[in-house]
Scaffold this active site. Structure first.
Site, PDB file in Angstrom:
ATOM      1  N   PHE A  81       0.824  -1.221   0.000  1.00 63.81           N
ATOM      2  CA  PHE A  81       0.000   0.000   0.000  1.00 63.81           C
ATOM      3  C   PHE A  81       0.853   1.265   0.000  1.00 63.81           C
ATOM      4  CE2 PHE A  81      -2.719  -2.976   2.545  1.00 63.81           C
ATOM      5  CZ  PHE A  81      -3.865  -2.946   1.772  1.00 63.81           C
ATOM      6  N   SER A 125      -5.103   1.461  -9.220  1.00 65.23           N
ATOM      7  CA  SER A 125      -6.217   2.402  -9.150  1.00 65.23           C
ATOM      8  C   SER A 125      -6.950   2.447 -10.477  1.00 65.23           C
ATOM      9  CB  SER A 125      -5.633   3.787  -8.847  1.00 65.23           C
ATOM     10  OG  SER A 125      -6.600   4.789  -9.021  1.00 65.23           O
ATOM     11  N   TYR A 150       0.618  11.276 -10.008  1.00 63.30           N
ATOM     12  CA  TYR A 150       0.202  10.164  -9.142  1.00 63.30           C
ATOM     13  C   TYR A 150      -0.285   8.981  -9.999  1.00 63.30           C
ATOM     14  CZ  TYR A 150      -2.890   7.179  -6.512  1.00 63.30           C
ATOM     15  OH  TYR A 150      -3.505   6.060  -6.006  1.00 63.30           O
ATOM     16  N   LYS A 154       1.127   4.867 -10.785  1.00 60.67           N
ATOM     17  CA  LYS A 154       0.377   3.601 -10.706  1.00 60.67           C
ATOM     18  C   LYS A 154       0.491   2.846 -12.029  1.00 60.67           C
ATOM     19  CE  LYS A 154      -1.008   3.913  -6.533  1.00 60.67           C
ATOM     20  NZ  LYS A 154      -0.415   3.048  -5.524  1.00 60.67           N
ATOM     21  N   ASN A 180     -13.481   3.859  -5.955  1.00 58.61           N
ATOM     22  CA  ASN A 180     -13.415   4.959  -4.981  1.00 58.61           C
ATOM     23  C   ASN A 180     -13.722   4.482  -3.564  1.00 58.61           C
ATOM     24  OD1 ASN A 180     -13.680   6.278  -7.659  1.00 58.61           O
ATOM     25  ND2 ASN A 180     -13.752   8.149  -6.444  1.00 58.61           N
ATOM     26  N   ASN A 200     -10.895  14.535  -1.474  1.00 58.01           N
ATOM     27  CA  ASN A 200     -11.894  13.579  -1.965  1.00 58.01           C
ATOM     28  C   ASN A 200     -13.283  13.912  -1.430  1.00 58.01           C
ATOM     29  OD1 ASN A 200      -9.153  11.606  -1.562  1.00 58.01           O
ATOM     30  ND2 ASN A 200     -10.160  11.649  -3.553  1.00 58.01           N
ATOM     31  N   LEU A 201     -14.272  13.409  -2.149  1.00 60.41           N
ATOM     32  CA  LEU A 201     -15.654  13.798  -1.870  1.00 60.41           C
ATOM     33  C   LEU A 201     -16.110  13.432  -0.455  1.00 60.41           C
ATOM     34  CD1 LEU A 201     -18.360  14.919  -2.890  1.00 60.41           C
ATOM     35  CD2 LEU A 201     -18.892  12.607  -3.723  1.00 60.41           C
ATOM     36  N   ASP A 296     -10.833  16.003 -14.040  1.00 62.29           N
ATOM     37  CA  ASP A 296     -11.932  15.078 -13.709  1.00 62.29           C
ATOM     38  C   ASP A 296     -12.570  14.499 -14.969  1.00 62.29           C
ATOM     39  OD1 ASP A 296     -11.836  15.073 -10.987  1.00 62.29           O
ATOM     40  OD2 ASP A 296     -13.587  16.356 -10.673  1.00 62.29           O
TER      41      ASP A 296
HETATM   42  P1  NAD Z   1      -2.724   6.378   2.950  1.00 58.99           P
HETATM   43  O1  NAD Z   1      -1.912   7.584   2.665  1.00 58.99           O
HETATM   44  O2  NAD Z   1      -3.715   6.443   4.054  1.00 58.99           O
HETATM   45  O3  NAD Z   1      -1.760   5.122   3.223  1.00 58.99           O
HETATM   46  C1  NAD Z   1      -0.510   5.005   2.604  1.00 58.99           C
HETATM   47  C2  NAD Z   1       0.515   4.738   3.693  1.00 58.99           C
HETATM   48  O4  NAD Z   1       1.812   4.597   3.106  1.00 58.99           O
HETATM   49  C3  NAD Z   1       0.611   5.861   4.722  1.00 58.99           C
HETATM   50  O5  NAD Z   1       0.465   5.319   6.011  1.00 58.99           O
HETATM   51  C4  NAD Z   1       2.011   6.448   4.507  1.00 58.99           C
HETATM   52  O6  NAD Z   1       2.569   6.926   5.708  1.00 58.99           O
HETATM   53  C5  NAD Z   1       2.751   5.249   3.942  1.00 58.99           C
HETATM   54  N1  NAD Z   1       3.915   5.581   3.097  1.00 58.99           N
HETATM   55  C6  NAD Z   1       3.986   6.439   2.045  1.00 58.99           C
HETATM   56  N2  NAD Z   1       5.216   6.426   1.508  1.00 58.99           N
HETATM   57  C7  NAD Z   1       5.952   5.533   2.229  1.00 58.99           C
HETATM   58  C8  NAD Z   1       7.285   5.084   2.178  1.00 58.99           C
HETATM   59  N3  NAD Z   1       8.139   5.557   1.261  1.00 58.99           N
HETATM   60  N4  NAD Z   1       7.704   4.158   3.065  1.00 58.99           N
HETATM   61  C9  NAD Z   1       6.864   3.680   4.012  1.00 58.99           C
HETATM   62  N5  NAD Z   1       5.581   4.066   4.113  1.00 58.99           N
HETATM   63  C10 NAD Z   1       5.128   4.991   3.241  1.00 58.99           C
HETATM   64  O7  NAD Z   1      -3.432   5.941   1.586  1.00 58.99           O
HETATM   65  P2  NAD Z   1      -4.586   4.871   1.341  1.00 58.99           P
HETATM   66  O8  NAD Z   1      -5.803   5.590   0.932  1.00 58.99           O
HETATM   67  O9  NAD Z   1      -4.650   3.910   2.450  1.00 58.99           O
HETATM   68  O10 NAD Z   1      -4.011   4.176   0.035  1.00 58.99           O
HETATM   69  C11 NAD Z   1      -3.236   2.993   0.087  1.00 58.99           C
HETATM   70  C12 NAD Z   1      -2.758   2.649  -1.312  1.00 58.99           C
HETATM   71  O11 NAD Z   1      -3.897   2.503  -2.166  1.00 58.99           O
HETATM   72  C13 NAD Z   1      -1.895   3.734  -1.946  1.00 58.99           C
HETATM   73  O12 NAD Z   1      -0.881   3.112  -2.711  1.00 58.99           O
HETATM   74  C14 NAD Z   1      -2.858   4.469  -2.845  1.00 58.99           C
HETATM   75  O13 NAD Z   1      -2.204   5.077  -3.916  1.00 58.99           O
HETATM   76  C15 NAD Z   1      -3.745   3.334  -3.303  1.00 58.99           C
HETATM   77  N6  NAD Z   1      -5.086   3.777  -3.734  1.00 58.99           N
HETATM   78  C16 NAD Z   1      -5.832   4.560  -2.897  1.00 58.99           C
HETATM   79  C17 NAD Z   1      -7.094   4.996  -3.300  1.00 58.99           C
HETATM   80  C18 NAD Z   1      -7.914   5.906  -2.424  1.00 58.99           C
HETATM   81  O14 NAD Z   1      -8.838   6.538  -2.936  1.00 58.99           O
HETATM   82  N7  NAD Z   1      -7.670   5.984  -1.124  1.00 58.99           N
HETATM   83  C19 NAD Z   1      -7.582   4.605  -4.543  1.00 58.99           C
HETATM   84  C20 NAD Z   1      -6.789   3.789  -5.376  1.00 58.99           C
HETATM   85  C21 NAD Z   1      -5.544   3.387  -4.950  1.00 58.99           C
HETATM   86  C1  WQD Z   2     -15.315  12.039  -6.703  1.00 60.32           C
HETATM   87  C2  WQD Z   2     -16.338  12.944  -7.384  1.00 60.32           C
HETATM   88  C3  WQD Z   2     -15.420  15.038  -8.069  1.00 60.32           C
HETATM   89  C4  WQD Z   2     -14.572  16.568  -4.058  1.00 60.32           C
HETATM   90  C5  WQD Z   2      -9.642  10.136  -6.792  1.00 60.32           C
HETATM   91  C6  WQD Z   2      -8.361   9.895  -7.551  1.00 60.32           C
HETATM   92  C7  WQD Z   2      -8.257   8.456  -7.945  1.00 60.32           C
HETATM   93  C8  WQD Z   2      -8.450   7.537  -6.745  1.00 60.32           C
HETATM   94  C9  WQD Z   2      -9.669   7.883  -5.957  1.00 60.32           C
HETATM   95  C10 WQD Z   2      -6.340   6.998  -5.822  1.00 60.32           C
HETATM   96  C11 WQD Z   2     -15.791  13.667  -8.609  1.00 60.32           C
HETATM   97  C12 WQD Z   2     -16.465  15.250  -7.001  1.00 60.32           C
HETATM   98  C13 WQD Z   2     -14.962  15.781  -5.120  1.00 60.32           C
HETATM   99  C14 WQD Z   2     -15.297  17.767  -3.777  1.00 60.32           C
HETATM  100  C15 WQD Z   2     -16.757  17.272  -5.623  1.00 60.32           C
HETATM  101  N1  WQD Z   2      -7.372   7.685  -5.812  1.00 60.32           N
HETATM  102  N2  WQD Z   2     -16.047  16.132  -5.892  1.00 60.32           N
HETATM  103  N3  WQD Z   2     -16.375  18.050  -4.563  1.00 60.32           N
HETATM  104  O1  WQD Z   2     -11.456  12.084  -8.391  1.00 60.32           O
HETATM  105  O2  WQD Z   2     -12.966  10.054  -8.617  1.00 60.32           O
HETATM  106  O3  WQD Z   2     -10.732   9.804  -7.635  1.00 60.32           O
HETATM  107  O4  WQD Z   2      -9.676   9.277  -5.644  1.00 60.32           O
HETATM  108  O5  WQD Z   2      -5.976   6.205  -6.652  1.00 60.32           O
HETATM  109  O6  WQD Z   2      -7.015   8.295  -8.522  1.00 60.32           O
HETATM  110  O7  WQD Z   2      -8.358  10.718  -8.704  1.00 60.32           O
HETATM  111  O8  WQD Z   2     -12.445  10.940  -6.329  1.00 60.32           O
HETATM  112  O9  WQD Z   2     -13.483  11.712  -4.254  1.00 60.32           O
HETATM  113  O10 WQD Z   2     -11.896  13.259  -5.472  1.00 60.32           O
HETATM  114  O11 WQD Z   2     -14.127  12.777  -6.467  1.00 60.32           O
HETATM  115  O12 WQD Z   2     -17.737  17.586  -6.301  1.00 60.32           O
HETATM  116  O13 WQD Z   2     -14.978  18.525  -2.845  1.00 60.32           O
HETATM  117  O14 WQD Z   2     -16.695  13.982  -6.445  1.00 60.32           O
HETATM  118  O15 WQD Z   2     -15.480  16.071  -9.040  1.00 60.32           O
HETATM  119  O16 WQD Z   2     -16.842  13.762  -9.533  1.00 60.32           O
HETATM  120  P1  WQD Z   2     -11.924  10.800  -7.877  1.00 60.32           P
HETATM  121  P2  WQD Z   2     -12.933  12.210  -5.542  1.00 60.32           P
END
Ligand code: NAD
Ligand code: WQD
Length: 337
Positions: A81, A125, A150, A154, A180, A200-201, A296
């Site tokens: 992660f 993602s 970002y 990925k 999401n 995020n939303l 977006d």
């Molecule tokens: P998060 O930031 O809560 O968790 C990521 C963790 O990685 C954090 O605790 C951070 O301290 C740690 N970290 C970052 N760089 C590091 C490093 N170099 N060494 C050690 N630890 C490190 O994020 P999350 O939402 O839990 O996401 C987890 C994974 O899922 C990420 O790779 C993210 O890109 C991916 N992802 C998240 C979402 C989302 O919407 N949350 C969507 C798609 C993919």
């Molecule tokens: C969702 C919808 C916004 C905030 C992002 C990353 C994606 C993945 C998940 C990691 C959209 C709208 C949002 C606000 C709004 N992360 N919005 N007002 O953009 O689908 O995905 O998070 O991999 O890579 O891009 O998620 O929650 O930001 O937005 O209207 O204050 O809500 O325009 O339609 P998104 P989001």
């Protein structure tokens, strides 16, 4: 299995630890705590009912630290992660994002290989599809143009790992493309804890609900969707967590390379999410229509059938539970951990 969980103190990692332990696995967390708080791990231990979750504070770019960890422990697989994930910040700080996400993964993969641990589940993602060519998105949908560093990390890391697996078929690689993730553990003890203004939303909505922000800005109402606002495939973080346990099956079967969409298959617009939150939690969410947000897309939701068929995994929670649990976490922890 004994699992190395990089980034395990974060939002998705902390929830995944609970599902791993529930399924009888054990874990060791490596996290540099850049975007997380060790209190999350304390609470995870409390929910699971164990004295503590094994944890080492280290940066995965620190080769020596990882070497030491792999020398002292035996892992059956790694769930990876760790990474930086804020889209807007990645545009402002591309070098930091490329350096952390790419280099961290390179070091991790190399140390894993060195210690003969060649099983990995990677947090990818839906962003790798760019503006998707097919809706609902299947795994065959071609990858698209990512609009931010970002997303590029990925997409590139997927390719790096695919090439590695091709060169050395001993690797078992599961790429999970999350849609999401929102919500929180139903206990209300752990959840999403963004720094500063949420990008995020759902965290924005919960911060409006708790009185930290005045109103939600809705980014655009002129998209080609039923109500004009963006449509996404929101998935409860507990469902997402359990997908990792299911993905271990692909590793146990020595499936080689496997790619899965992890979503519910249902798309909800921004206003549908806002209205569901208001209805379920009986709180008001003032909002204002704003211009579109750069980068977006209009619609993004998946076809999750491949994960259903091959992993026997299916999302159990709907939008009501996502809204209920997100609010339960926020109202009980207005300032996070
Ligand atoms: P998060 O930031 O809560 O968790 C990521 C963790 O990685 C954090 O605790 C951070 O301290 C740690 N970290 C970052 N760089 C590091 C490093 N170099 N060494 C050690 N630890 C490190 O994020 P999350 O939402 O839990 O996401 C987890 C994974 O899922 C990420 O790779 C993210 O890109 C991916 N992802 C998240 C979402 C989302 O919407 N949350 C969507 C798609 C993919
Ligand atoms: C969702 C919808 C916004 C905030 C992002 C990353 C994606 C993945 C998940 C990691 C959209 C709208 C949002 C606000 C709004 N992360 N919005 N007002 O953009 O689908 O995905 O998070 O991999 O890579 O891009 O998620 O929650 O930001 O937005 O209207 O204050 O809500 O325009 O339609 P998104 P989001």
């Amino acid at each position: 299995m004994n699992i190395l969980v990089t980034g395990g103190a974060g939002f998705i990692g902390s929830h995944t630890l609970i599902e791993l332990y529930k399924a009888g696995h054990t874990a060791l967390v490596v996290d540099n705590l850049y975007n997380s708080n060790p209190e999350a791990l304390r609470r995870v231990a409390e929910i699971i009912g164990v004295p503590e979750i094994p944890f080492i504070k280290a940066d995965i770019r620190d080769r020596e630290a990882l070497e030491d960890i792999f020398s002292a422990h035996r892992f059956d697989a790694c769930i990876h992660f760790a990474g930086l994930k804020a889209v807007g910040e990645s545009v402002a700080k591309p070098l930091e994002y490329y350096e952390n996400n790419m280099n961290g993964t390179f070091v991790l993969l190399d140390v894993m290989r060195h210690h003969g641990c060649k099983n990995i589940i990677f947090s990818s993602s839906a962003t790798v599809y760019g503006d998707p060519a097919i809706i609902p998105i299947t795994e065959e949908c071609p990858k698209g143009q990512c609009t931010n560093p970002y997303g590029q990390t990925k997409s590139m890391l997927e390719q790096v790992m695919i090439d590695l697996q091709k060169a050395d078929p001993e690797w078992n690689l599961v790429l999970l493309r999350y849609f999401n993730p929102i919500g929180a553990h139903p206990s209300g003890r752990i959840g999403e804890n963004p720094n500063g203004i949420p990008n995020n939303l759902m965290p924005y909505i919960t911060q409006v609900a708790v009185g930290k922000r005045e109103r939600l800005g809705v980014f655009g109402n002129d998209y080609p969707t039923p109500d004009g606002t963006g449509v996404r495939d929101y998935i409860h973080v507990v469902d997402l967590a359990s997908a990792h346990v299911a993905a271990l099956k692909a590793i146990e079967r020595k499936q080689g390379l496997a790619i899965y969409n992890i979503g519910t298959g249902h798309g909800y617009s921004v206003l549908e999410v806002v209205n569901a939150f208001i209805r379920v939690n009986k709180v008001d969410i003032p909002y204002q229509i704003m211009p579109r947000r750069a980068g977006d897309i209009a619609i993004c939701y998946c076809n999750p059938e491949k994960a259903v068929k091959e992993l026997g995994w299916k999302a159990q929670f709907g939008i009501d539970e996502m809204c209920r649990d997100a609010w339960n976490w926020q109202k009980n922890n207005p300032n996070g951990y």
